[in-house]
Design a protein around this motif. Structure first.
Motif, mmCIF file in Angstrom:
data_model
loop_
_atom_site.group_PDB
_atom_site.id
_atom_site.type_symbol
_atom_site.label_atom_id
_atom_site.label_comp_id
_atom_site.label_asym_id
_atom_site.label_seq_id
_atom_site.Cartn_x
_atom_site.Cartn_y
_atom_site.Cartn_z
ATOM 1 N N LEU A 90 0.704 -0.778 0.005
ATOM 2 C CA LEU A 90 -0.261 -0.209 0.554
ATOM 3 C C LEU A 90 0.886 1.403 0.104
ATOM 4 C CD1 LEU A 90 -2.324 -1.127 2.959
ATOM 5 C CD2 LEU A 90 -3.203 -0.998 0.258
ATOM 6 N N ARG A 91 2.242 1.625 0.568
ATOM 7 C CA ARG A 91 2.687 2.360 0.451
ATOM 8 C C ARG A 91 3.685 2.832 -1.482
ATOM 9 N NH1 ARG A 91 5.782 4.491 4.571
ATOM 10 N NH2 ARG A 91 7.571 4.588 2.998
ATOM 11 N N GLU A 92 4.116 1.140 -1.237
ATOM 12 C CA GLU A 92 4.285 1.297 -2.997
ATOM 13 C C GLU A 92 2.729 2.181 -3.974
ATOM 14 O OE1 GLU A 92 6.377 -1.745 -4.751
ATOM 15 O OE2 GLU A 92 6.627 -3.021 -3.857
ATOM 16 N N ALA A 93 1.653 1.325 -4.333
ATOM 17 C CA ALA A 93 0.358 2.469 -4.442
ATOM 18 C C ALA A 93 0.629 3.864 -4.030
ATOM 19 C CB ALA A 93 -0.726 1.493 -3.544
ATOM 20 N N ARG A 94 1.090 4.659 -2.488
ATOM 21 C CA ARG A 94 0.755 5.536 -2.204
ATOM 22 C C ARG A 94 1.518 6.536 -3.143
ATOM 23 N NH1 ARG A 94 1.261 8.173 3.465
ATOM 24 N NH2 ARG A 94 0.615 9.911 3.345
ATOM 25 N N VAL A 95 2.595 6.114 -3.509
ATOM 26 C CA VAL A 95 3.697 6.783 -3.948
ATOM 27 C C VAL A 95 4.190 6.902 -4.925
ATOM 28 C CG1 VAL A 95 5.854 5.505 -4.034
ATOM 29 C CG2 VAL A 95 6.643 7.640 -3.674
ATOM 30 N N LEU A 96 3.400 6.174 -5.462
ATOM 31 C CA LEU A 96 2.963 5.579 -7.259
ATOM 32 C C LEU A 96 2.025 6.761 -8.014
ATOM 33 C CD1 LEU A 96 3.480 1.913 -8.451
ATOM 34 C CD2 LEU A 96 4.464 4.120 -9.321
ATOM 35 N N GLU A 111 2.037 4.262 -14.692
ATOM 36 C CA GLU A 111 0.673 5.080 -14.408
ATOM 37 C C GLU A 111 0.078 4.213 -12.810
ATOM 38 O OE1 GLU A 111 -3.243 6.836 -15.929
ATOM 39 O OE2 GLU A 111 -2.131 6.533 -16.968
ATOM 40 N N PHE A 112 -0.199 5.446 -12.289
ATOM 41 C CA PHE A 112 -1.387 3.924 -11.094
ATOM 42 C C PHE A 112 -2.673 4.259 -11.361
ATOM 43 C CE2 PHE A 112 -3.914 4.041 -7.218
ATOM 44 C CZ PHE A 112 -3.602 3.064 -6.714
ATOM 45 N N SER A 121 -9.471 -10.711 1.173
ATOM 46 C CA SER A 121 -10.191 -11.571 1.767
ATOM 47 C C SER A 121 -10.231 -11.330 -0.229
ATOM 48 C CB SER A 121 -11.229 -11.334 1.807
ATOM 49 O OG SER A 121 -11.907 -10.304 1.147
ATOM 50 N N VAL A 122 -9.745 -10.949 -0.704
ATOM 51 C CA VAL A 122 -9.616 -10.613 -2.193
ATOM 52 C C VAL A 122 -8.793 -11.685 -3.098
ATOM 53 C CG1 VAL A 122 -9.572 -8.887 -4.938
ATOM 54 C CG2 VAL A 122 -10.586 -8.179 -2.725
ATOM 55 N N ILE A 123 -7.870 -11.232 -2.775
ATOM 56 C CA ILE A 123 -6.560 -12.597 -3.530
ATOM 57 C C ILE A 123 -5.966 -13.157 -1.640
ATOM 58 C CG2 ILE A 123 -6.473 -11.981 -5.579
ATOM 59 C CD1 ILE A 123 -4.195 -10.146 -5.038
ATOM 60 N N GLY A 124 -6.115 -12.722 -1.007
ATOM 61 C CA GLY A 124 -5.071 -13.405 0.373
ATOM 62 C C GLY A 124 -3.646 -12.622 0.757
ATOM 63 N N SER A 125 -4.188 -10.826 -0.031
ATOM 64 C CA SER A 125 -3.043 -9.689 0.518
ATOM 65 C C SER A 125 -2.971 -9.049 -0.229
ATOM 66 C CB SER A 125 -1.724 -10.253 -0.376
ATOM 67 O OG SER A 125 -1.932 -10.165 -1.120
ATOM 68 N N ALA A 126 -3.469 -7.481 0.334
ATOM 69 C CA ALA A 126 -2.915 -6.260 -0.022
ATOM 70 C C ALA A 126 -2.243 -6.205 -1.639
ATOM 71 C CB ALA A 126 -2.826 -4.884 0.462
ATOM 72 N N PHE A 127 -2.676 -5.272 -2.965
ATOM 73 C CA PHE A 127 -2.399 -5.362 -3.745
ATOM 74 C C PHE A 127 -2.510 -4.126 -4.692
ATOM 75 C CE2 PHE A 127 -6.579 -7.204 -4.833
ATOM 76 C CZ PHE A 127 -6.747 -6.027 -5.919
ATOM 77 N N GLU A 170 9.533 -0.912 -3.218
ATOM 78 C CA GLU A 170 9.049 -1.184 -1.907
ATOM 79 C C GLU A 170 9.505 -0.452 -0.737
ATOM 80 O OE1 GLU A 170 10.095 -5.113 -1.170
ATOM 81 O OE2 GLU A 170 10.627 -5.336 -3.233
ATOM 82 N N LEU A 171 10.970 0.095 -1.540
ATOM 83 C CA LEU A 171 12.307 1.059 -0.393
ATOM 84 C C LEU A 171 12.119 2.479 -0.073
ATOM 85 C CD1 LEU A 171 15.190 -1.370 -0.622
ATOM 86 C CD2 LEU A 171 13.366 -1.447 0.714
ATOM 87 N N SER A 172 10.567 2.933 -0.984
ATOM 88 C CA SER A 172 10.959 4.022 -1.391
ATOM 89 C C SER A 172 10.664 4.800 0.364
ATOM 90 C CB SER A 172 9.980 4.403 -2.159
ATOM 91 O OG SER A 172 7.981 3.870 -1.783
#
Length: 350
Positions: free
Chosen positions: A74-80, A92-93, A101-107, A240-242
């Motif tokens: 979710l951090r990756e998504a946020r920065v993109l 582009e995000f 519950s959708v696929i077993g993790s955030a994505f 992921e390290l941003s």
């Protein structure tokens, strides 16, 4: 169509994922009709999903989640999302999902980049034309400088890291991480030379002030994509390290991935081949200063810090390999790279 789609050993749950796709404003129409697992990303999984008229990329953590896997996604998504409209080359995000519950993790879902990751043998004109190779370093510097120029507060990332006392915290932060690997079963303990010497030098020669901005955190050949039709970057990937920090660390990271005459002779090969045609580290530093307007006199400190921090991170994979949680071949490779980094750091401070 769902029945014919692979779930890649439980990484994708098609009934619920199709339902989620139908509720989002994503390119194309209708259900997903094809999926391909993409290479790249040693920890996370990347899939190219196709539907009528469009395709896009889904990124998710490994099947066996680490304690911070969902938060990292979710951090990756946020920065993109925050980089939309900026001069930073990036995918582009499109959308993110925090519901496990959708696929077993955030994505999250982003646009596919048209290009290749430059690792090992270069393809096409990059392999045959030194001028195409010469453009690669400046393209990486332009991307780093563009990211540094983004106003993190204006794009809503004021709480994306810990800017207070950033310089003062670096050595202790990464040294603590390195020391923590002692808990790993069968890890013999750090045999890395010069750690204390380099750490002490960093503490004694700390710059007076940090210029806080967004940093990618792992800006190297493995985390960029270049276009195939012209010598330009397609985008920065693997965020992921941003975090927040001094963006000169990103330039230091690029310099660690460079190869030049006079580097420690420890069998390390260039990240890409052929290497002739690439500009020098001094050229990269000069270019960054010209673009950013920054005084580059502190750059040796950030180069040494990049060597120190990357060493502490790479040794973690070696420790996990000793504990049977990662490939021993990869663990040994990264441990040897860490040895080279410390030799380079000591060379820089000598």
């Amino acid at each position: 169509m769902t029945d014919s789609l692979s779930d890649f050993d439980g990484l994708l749950n098609w009934p619920s994922l199709q339902d989620w796709v139908a509720t989002q404003s994503l390119p194309g129409t209708g259900p997903i009709t094809a999926v391909n697992k993409l290479s790249g990303g040693s920890q996370n999984n990347i899939f190219l999903l196709s539907r009528k008229d469009a395709s896009f990329v889904l990124r998710r953590p490994p099947k066996h989640l680490r304690p911070n896997s969902n938060e990292t996604m979710l951090r990756e998504a946020r920065v993109l999302a925050a980089l939309k409209g900026s001069a930073v080359p990036h995918p582009e995000f499109h959308a993110a999902c925090a519901d496990e519950s959708v696929i077993g993790s955030a994505f999250y879902v982003m646009a596919a980049l048209d290009g290749f990751m430059p690792i090992g043998a270069l393809p096409g004109n990059y392999a045959t034309d030194p001028q195409w190779r010469r453009a690669m370093g400046p393209e990486m510097v332009k991307a780093a400088a563009a990211l540094a120029a983004v106003d993190y507060q204006a794009v809503g990332l004021s709480d994306f890291g810990k800017p207070d006392n950033w310089l003062e915290r670096q050595v202790s932060r990464w040294r603590t991480q390195l020391d923590g690997y002692r808990e790993m079963p069968n890890y013999p303990g750090s045999s890395l030379p010069y750690i204390d010497e380099v750490g002490d030098w960093l503490e004694r020669n700390r710059p007076e002030k940090a210029h806080i901005g967004i940093i990618h955190g792992d800006l190297q050949f493995a985390n960029v994509m270049f276009r195939k039709d012209e010598p330009r970057m397609a985008g920065l990937i693997d965020w992921e390290l941003s975090t927040l920090g001094d963006p000169l660390l990103d330039l230091g990271w690029i310099l660690t991935s460079w190869t030049e005459p006079g580097d420690p002779d420890m069998g390390r090969k260039p990240a890409v081949e052929p290497w002739d045609g690439f500009v020098s580290r001094a050229d990269l530093i000069k270019q960054y200063g010209e673009i950013s307007g920054r005084d580059m006199s502190d750059m040796p400190w950030f180069f040494v810090l990049a060597c120190f921090k990357l060493t502490c991170l790479l040794e973690g994979t070696y420790a996990r390999a000793c504990a049977g949680k990662a490939s021993m071949e990869m663990g040994n490779f990264l441990h040897n790279y860490a040895l080279w980094l410390m030799a380079k750091a000591r060379q820089l401070i000598a």
